[in-house]
Design an enzyme around this catalytic site. Sequence first.
Site, PDB file in Angstrom:
ATOM      1  N   ASP A  20      24.731  22.989  -1.283  1.00  0.00           N
ATOM      2  CA  ASP A  20      25.934  22.440  -0.636  1.00  0.00           C
ATOM      3  C   ASP A  20      26.238  21.043  -1.162  1.00  0.00           C
ATOM      4  O   ASP A  20      25.349  20.334  -1.616  1.00  0.00           O
ATOM      5  CB  ASP A  20      25.703  22.401   0.887  1.00  0.00           C
ATOM      6  CG  ASP A  20      27.001  22.251   1.663  1.00  0.00           C
ATOM      7  OD1 ASP A  20      28.093  22.372   1.060  1.00  0.00           O
ATOM      8  OD2 ASP A  20      26.937  21.998   2.885  1.00  0.00           O
ATOM      9  N   ASN A  68      33.529  32.051   1.946  1.00  0.00           N
ATOM     10  CA  ASN A  68      34.094  31.336   0.785  1.00  0.00           C
ATOM     11  C   ASN A  68      35.349  32.009   0.209  1.00  0.00           C
ATOM     12  O   ASN A  68      36.121  31.380  -0.511  1.00  0.00           O
ATOM     13  CB  ASN A  68      33.056  31.174  -0.340  1.00  0.00           C
ATOM     14  CG  ASN A  68      32.002  30.122  -0.048  1.00  0.00           C
ATOM     15  OD1 ASN A  68      30.891  30.176  -0.596  1.00  0.00           O
ATOM     16  ND2 ASN A  68      32.315  29.157   0.814  1.00  0.00           N
TER      17      ASN A  68
HETATM   18  C1  FPP Z   1      28.771  24.585  -2.013  1.00  0.00           C
HETATM   19  O1  FPP Z   1      29.401  23.344  -2.195  1.00  0.00           O
HETATM   20  C2  FPP Z   1      28.635  25.354  -3.259  1.00  0.00           C
HETATM   21  C3  FPP Z   1      29.177  26.565  -3.506  1.00  0.00           C
HETATM   22  C4  FPP Z   1      29.988  27.298  -2.521  1.00  0.00           C
HETATM   23  C5  FPP Z   1      29.032  27.223  -4.820  1.00  0.00           C
HETATM   24  C6  FPP Z   1      27.726  27.115  -5.517  1.00  0.00           C
HETATM   25  C7  FPP Z   1      27.877  27.578  -6.895  1.00  0.00           C
HETATM   26  C8  FPP Z   1      27.308  27.027  -7.990  1.00  0.00           C
HETATM   27  C9  FPP Z   1      26.350  25.902  -7.969  1.00  0.00           C
HETATM   28  C10 FPP Z   1      27.735  27.576  -9.294  1.00  0.00           C
HETATM   29  C11 FPP Z   1      26.812  28.326 -10.119  1.00  0.00           C
HETATM   30  C12 FPP Z   1      25.814  29.169  -9.479  1.00  0.00           C
HETATM   31  C13 FPP Z   1      25.064  30.100 -10.104  1.00  0.00           C
HETATM   32  C14 FPP Z   1      24.014  30.760  -9.295  1.00  0.00           C
HETATM   33  C15 FPP Z   1      25.200  30.504 -11.501  1.00  0.00           C
HETATM   34  P1  FPP Z   1      30.792  23.049  -1.473  1.00  0.00           P
HETATM   35  O2  FPP Z   1      31.873  23.410  -2.420  1.00  0.00           O
HETATM   36  O3  FPP Z   1      30.797  23.760  -0.174  1.00  0.00           O
HETATM   37  O4  FPP Z   1      30.711  21.498  -1.286  1.00  0.00           O
HETATM   38  P2  FPP Z   1      31.398  20.629  -0.126  1.00  0.00           P
HETATM   39  O5  FPP Z   1      30.719  21.029   1.154  1.00  0.00           O
HETATM   40  O6  FPP Z   1      31.085  19.222  -0.537  1.00  0.00           O
HETATM   41  O7  FPP Z   1      32.854  20.930  -0.147  1.00  0.00           O
END
Ligand code: FPP
Length: 247
Positions: A20, A68
């Site tokens: 996150d 998501n």
């Molecule tokens: C959460 O941060 C992250 C995600 C929903 C996506 C995670 C994906 C990756 C790291 C990409 C690659 C992964 C693989 C396994 C190849 P957020 O967007 O919710 O952050 P925020 O809470 O600050 O908005």
Amino acid sequence: MTQMDIDLENIPEHVAVIMDGNGRWAKDQGQVRIYGHMNGVESVREALKAATELGVKYLTLYAFSTENWNRPKEEVEALMNLLVDTILNEVNDLNDNSVRLMAIGDLESLPEQCQLALKEGIEQTSKNDRITLILALSYSARWELVAGMKKIAQAVKEGRMEPEDITAESISSSLSTAGIPDPELLIRTSGEQRISNFLLWQIAYAELYFSPVNWPDFRKENFREAILEYQNRERRFGKVSEQIKTH
Ligand code: FPP
């Protein structure tokens, strides 16, 4: 802190991670959210390396939740493309390090390209046995539990199972993590202290570790810190302290 501090005899077999803080990290840099996700890929490599070196056998990453799908279309598309590119780019490295790839979640809801890349990555790494990397994609624990309960209800309806046969074990076997040991440690980054519909059944006894670090800044050292904290906690499984002290 050095790896010396970690007791290699007491490594969790399964670590689950809620990655996150990508969006906030990007915002802090004055960048768009996907820039955070792109940088998060390096953190995936770091966590995987740290887990492999320590002897963790299963690493489950919450890469995309059922919820998501509600994000802006451009972000969802960019995330899916990033997943496809990353899987295809990393297959050789996964093989070099004997990493087996798996995926859990409502995979049929993913774009076809993404399903194909996953299938390819899973097939090409299926013989590896050092560590299993499990990507949770279009995953939510309630979705998984509903699907599992339907399977059990169907088995009862068709006479293949009696209601008395429903046990914690048969419920575990009906989930997408069937055959995989429950995580002993769950890590969430970015300072949020929630489970967000992740592995609800499986984390019944897991230690929860919340790191203030945003996922794109998460490095091997941060993973090791989580393992160390896990080792410093006393896992009692409902017993009293004296019952679990062996020396
Ligand atoms: C959460 O941060 C992250 C995600 C929903 C996506 C995670 C994906 C990756 C790291 C990409 C690659 C992964 C693989 C396994 C190849 P957020 O967007 O919710 O952050 P925020 O809470 O600050 O908005």
